[in-house]
Write a protein that holds these residues in place. Sequence first.
Motif, PDB file in Angstrom:
ATOM      1  N   GLY A 125      32.400  56.145  51.130  1.00 34.23           N
ATOM      2  CA  GLY A 125      33.127  56.582  49.954  1.00 34.23           C
ATOM      3  C   GLY A 125      32.142  57.028  48.880  1.00 34.23           C
ATOM      4  N   ARG A 126      32.603  57.921  47.960  1.00 34.99           N
ATOM      5  CA  ARG A 126      31.708  58.448  46.930  1.00 34.99           C
ATOM      6  C   ARG A 126      32.423  58.451  45.589  1.00 34.99           C
ATOM      7  NH1 ARG A 126      29.961  64.224  48.912  1.00 34.99           N
ATOM      8  NH2 ARG A 126      32.071  64.155  49.776  1.00 34.99           N
ATOM      9  N   VAL A 127      31.706  57.974  44.572  1.00 40.51           N
ATOM     10  CA  VAL A 127      32.159  58.118  43.191  1.00 40.51           C
ATOM     11  C   VAL A 127      31.058  58.867  42.453  1.00 40.51           C
ATOM     12  CG1 VAL A 127      32.670  56.932  41.032  1.00 40.51           C
ATOM     13  CG2 VAL A 127      33.638  56.095  43.180  1.00 40.51           C
ATOM     14  N   ILE A 128      31.443  59.994  41.803  1.00 38.51           N
ATOM     15  CA  ILE A 128      30.458  60.893  41.205  1.00 38.51           C
ATOM     16  C   ILE A 128      30.796  61.086  39.736  1.00 38.51           C
ATOM     17  CG2 ILE A 128      29.438  63.202  41.288  1.00 38.51           C
ATOM     18  CD1 ILE A 128      30.306  63.270  44.271  1.00 38.51           C
ATOM     19  N   LEU A 129      29.794  60.852  38.862  1.00 34.40           N
ATOM     20  CA  LEU A 129      29.935  61.128  37.439  1.00 34.40           C
ATOM     21  C   LEU A 129      29.168  62.398  37.128  1.00 34.40           C
ATOM     22  CD1 LEU A 129      29.705  57.825  37.723  1.00 34.40           C
ATOM     23  CD2 LEU A 129      29.681  57.927  35.236  1.00 34.40           C
ATOM     24  N   ASP A 130      29.831  63.297  36.388  1.00 35.31           N
ATOM     25  CA  ASP A 130      29.131  64.509  35.989  1.00 35.31           C
ATOM     26  C   ASP A 130      28.648  64.369  34.555  1.00 35.31           C
ATOM     27  OD1 ASP A 130      28.123  67.156  36.151  1.00 35.31           O
ATOM     28  OD2 ASP A 130      29.703  67.604  37.609  1.00 35.31           O
ATOM     29  N   GLN A 131      28.111  65.457  34.015  1.00 33.98           N
ATOM     30  CA  GLN A 131      27.348  65.422  32.773  1.00 33.98           C
ATOM     31  C   GLN A 131      28.095  64.721  31.641  1.00 33.98           C
ATOM     32  OE1 GLN A 131      25.138  68.875  31.680  1.00 33.98           O
ATOM     33  NE2 GLN A 131      25.767  68.765  29.550  1.00 33.98           N
ATOM     34  N   GLY A 132      27.407  63.667  31.092  1.00 33.57           N
ATOM     35  CA  GLY A 132      27.947  62.978  29.933  1.00 33.57           C
ATOM     36  C   GLY A 132      29.115  62.059  30.210  1.00 33.57           C
ATOM     37  N   SER A 133      29.606  61.999  31.445  1.00 37.63           N
ATOM     38  CA  SER A 133      30.742  61.136  31.760  1.00 37.63           C
ATOM     39  C   SER A 133      30.290  59.692  31.922  1.00 37.63           C
ATOM     40  CB  SER A 133      31.432  61.632  33.026  1.00 37.63           C
ATOM     41  OG  SER A 133      32.002  62.908  32.802  1.00 37.63           O
ATOM     42  N   LYS A 134      31.271  58.759  31.854  1.00 40.61           N
ATOM     43  CA  LYS A 134      30.913  57.339  31.835  1.00 40.61           C
ATOM     44  C   LYS A 134      31.888  56.514  32.663  1.00 40.61           C
ATOM     45  CE  LYS A 134      29.227  57.682  27.049  1.00 40.61           C
ATOM     46  NZ  LYS A 134      29.399  57.185  25.658  1.00 40.61           N
ATOM     47  N   ILE A 135      31.348  55.423  33.194  1.00 38.79           N
ATOM     48  CA  ILE A 135      32.174  54.318  33.676  1.00 38.79           C
ATOM     49  C   ILE A 135      31.841  53.135  32.787  1.00 38.79           C
ATOM     50  CG2 ILE A 135      32.641  52.715  35.554  1.00 38.79           C
ATOM     51  CD1 ILE A 135      31.938  54.882  37.539  1.00 38.79           C
ATOM     52  N   LEU A 136      32.863  52.569  32.137  1.00 39.72           N
ATOM     53  CA  LEU A 136      32.685  51.391  31.285  1.00 39.72           C
ATOM     54  C   LEU A 136      33.303  50.195  31.989  1.00 39.72           C
ATOM     55  CD1 LEU A 136      33.651  52.950  27.818  1.00 39.72           C
ATOM     56  CD2 LEU A 136      31.393  52.844  28.911  1.00 39.72           C
ATOM     57  N   VAL A 137      32.443  49.248  32.386  1.00 38.35           N
ATOM     58  CA  VAL A 137      32.935  48.039  33.042  1.00 38.35           C
ATOM     59  C   VAL A 137      33.073  46.980  31.957  1.00 38.35           C
ATOM     60  CG1 VAL A 137      32.591  46.422  34.925  1.00 38.35           C
ATOM     61  CG2 VAL A 137      31.657  48.741  35.103  1.00 38.35           C
ATOM     62  N   LYS A 138      34.319  46.727  31.561  1.00 36.23           N
ATOM     63  CA  LYS A 138      34.567  45.837  30.433  1.00 36.23           C
ATOM     64  C   LYS A 138      34.820  44.409  30.900  1.00 36.23           C
ATOM     65  CE  LYS A 138      36.217  49.585  27.498  1.00 36.23           C
ATOM     66  NZ  LYS A 138      37.267  50.056  26.546  1.00 36.23           N
ATOM     67  N   SER A 139      35.046  43.517  29.952  1.00 37.96           N
ATOM     68  CA  SER A 139      35.194  42.093  30.261  1.00 37.96           C
ATOM     69  C   SER A 139      36.287  41.883  31.307  1.00 37.96           C
ATOM     70  CB  SER A 139      35.531  41.318  28.983  1.00 37.96           C
ATOM     71  OG  SER A 139      35.663  39.940  29.260  1.00 37.96           O
ATOM     72  N   GLY A 140      35.955  41.187  32.380  1.00 34.16           N
ATOM     73  CA  GLY A 140      36.899  40.920  33.453  1.00 34.16           C
ATOM     74  C   GLY A 140      37.011  42.036  34.462  1.00 34.16           C
TER      75      GLY A 140
END
Length: 822
Positions: free
Chosen positions: A112-127
Amino acid sequence: ITNAAFRPSSTATTIHHNLIVQNTGELWVNRMGEISFTDDSGNPSSELGSQFGLTIREDYCDSSNTEVLIYNGGRMEIGQQEGIIGGVNTNIENIAIVSIEAGGTLTIGNNGRVILDQGSKILVKSGGILKVESGGILRALRGGLIAVQEGGQLIINQGANIDLWWNDFGYNGEIIEGSSIKIENGGELITNGEFNYSGSGFFQFDAGNILTANGPFKFEGTGQHNRFIRINAKAALNIGSGTIDLKKGMIEYQTDSKIVIEDGGQGIFKQIDFEGIHPDRQNTAIHAISANKVDVFYSSFNDFDTGIEVSEMNQATDIFTLSSASFNQCFIGIFSEYCKELNIGAYFYPRDELDYASQAMQLRNTEWVNFSGAISNYPKGLPAVFILNNNSDAIAHGLSGFEYTTFDMTGDITNNDVGIEVFEDSKADIIANSGASINNNQVGIFAEGNNVFANVILNPSSEVRDNNVGISIEKGMTYTQPSGVARDYGVITMTCSKLLDNMVGIRGEELTLNIDACVNSGQTAADCNYNQTSASHFRNPQFGTLFAICYDVNNVSELMQIDATGNYWEGYFSNGTYWQGQPSAIGLPSCGIQIGMPLTPSVCGLNPFNDNNFTSAAPSNCGVVQVPDDVIVKTDFTSGGGDVTCLYVNENGEKAIMNQKYAEANYLYANENYDQAAVEYEKLAKISDAVKATYCAPCQHYIEVARSRTLYVQDGNDSQGLVSAETDSGISVGKKSSSLESNEEEMKIHIFPNPTNGILNVQTEMANATVRILDIRGQILLTQKGNDFKINTSAWASGMYFVEITNEESGEVVKRKIVVQQ
């Protein structure tokens, strides 16, 4: 989602139910207010600079956990930059943010693949949890960011793939920071074994980050000068009692940051550039507290307050080893306290020649240091090597039976204000072994002050040369150890070593000179064979003083003669083979031996030495090495036991005498024949640790010195791969051939990259040159003519090679060493 038909589909901006994306299905987060499949009409209005959001969280109704699983050919793309539609650049710049909140999990499974492009974000928050399984790919492009916030978790399992592409880059007139994974205050990174890393992006760790490594925290970067970790201001990357194992990358440190290893933890670093940016930022590259192992190989420490701080590694099983390391522009290279044994193969250079605060090493309550490499150009203010110990304090910190520091060197200490200082209330043995040099310092060894106890041993082929003062020991004394054993200090022992051209060679009061060449060669003065004598060589410059020693006697008749037979003496005012006084027009002592007595003026012109028998010429080598007294030479081969010999099985399966092979290698090394010396040392260095442990101490010493002259790397089968330790890998070495020493600047030679695994560039400004590449056995691999060479090393075996550049007009030759690392 199980296909890629690209039918537009929309849903709410929150996923709170389980979702699987597989079988070439694709989930895109790149349109305002929705998540969707996408096709050529996916952004019909060509919106620019739009930001899209998606939240993965627990179920609204029953608060059950939600998992989005991307695996088995599935793909999730977050953001889209400059999309191509129908072959036309639409200038689409979609920046997306995916938030993983409490109860939500984004799992990237196998394939499987998860791809972030320019300036994009994944925010892993509390929990929230972001998990990358074996075979899964988490990829960030052009400044994409994965931020693990307080209470969030990023789990990277063994075999996972982390692709962080692009370093810092310019875009629309701004500098965009490279792609990264950021562990923020209270965020947790959990690793379960070694994972795969690629790209030029990096991991970054904020203050308060949590690293949980189940198994080694281990991965390999894409090149020693490519940043793959940044430790942010006031942060620590704390491995605790675990293992950190990093290779081929650059670690960048911001203010007051460090890597911490403690409580039995291990740190393994190979081909790492530790970059402190500037030492004013009070950062420490590695801080090891009660660690079990620190192993650094082919790495550099640049611009640190302290390169390595190590304390309480005081167990017999603790291992501290540096091999081919360098410390550049650090206030303190290595600071140690309450440690049992440090093996330091490194090159040290001060922060600045005008900065008086730099030191190569501070050794506090450190029992034994084996040093190879070079320490040079440490200016006034502090000694390059500082030794301080306090017995009772050390015992309180686990150094049972600690009495004194032994500084055992095969390296060079040159061009410093003070090379080695033994501080007040401290005891030390300074041992210079084969090839070691203490040269061109204001003071080579300084042991003065209250209750300073020091001995100096100059073993074969070592030298103290061209110093203002070579060895300065305030006073010889006897110290009774807590065990009740009395030990003499102020003893200077020389065996086939050199004390040459110092303004004052040895200075002190009531010292013991153990310089009888016959006795130190295992003979007696009465039956000494001067052709079989390991003679020392003594010389001083005009108006210099070979010995300036004060004896507590009232008249010359009470001065006992010093046994000094079998040596070689020479100088501007020599008469025969020993020094005698000559009138001095300018009032300086014109003899090499100055014996002072407190109640009378200094006396010059005495011959206090019992040296009626002497070598007829200066010794050119130390080829004669006698077997130590506690080694019993037998005719039968013995592989272990109490009365073990120094016999071993050589490369032909024959019995051979170890000390003879050791002497042959020393002779080659002393005469700067490093190529062949490495071959001879290898025959002893490759003796395994298991076999080495069966030998007595002198035999083990032969093996240790041989290893110090090679790159000794032990594999899991207790066998060794070896190449010469005289590697020129962008680190200055203390030994150069005479042709290199005199002509390299004129010939302006550049060899890079070194180490290499691909194209090796050899450039010279000579109009007419020939380059030859030889392997460690001396076999010629190629010969080329010109002055700009590009040599493909990709098919060569890993190891040491030699580059010979010949100036065809003058016939002069420069030799350099390179390392191939495949």
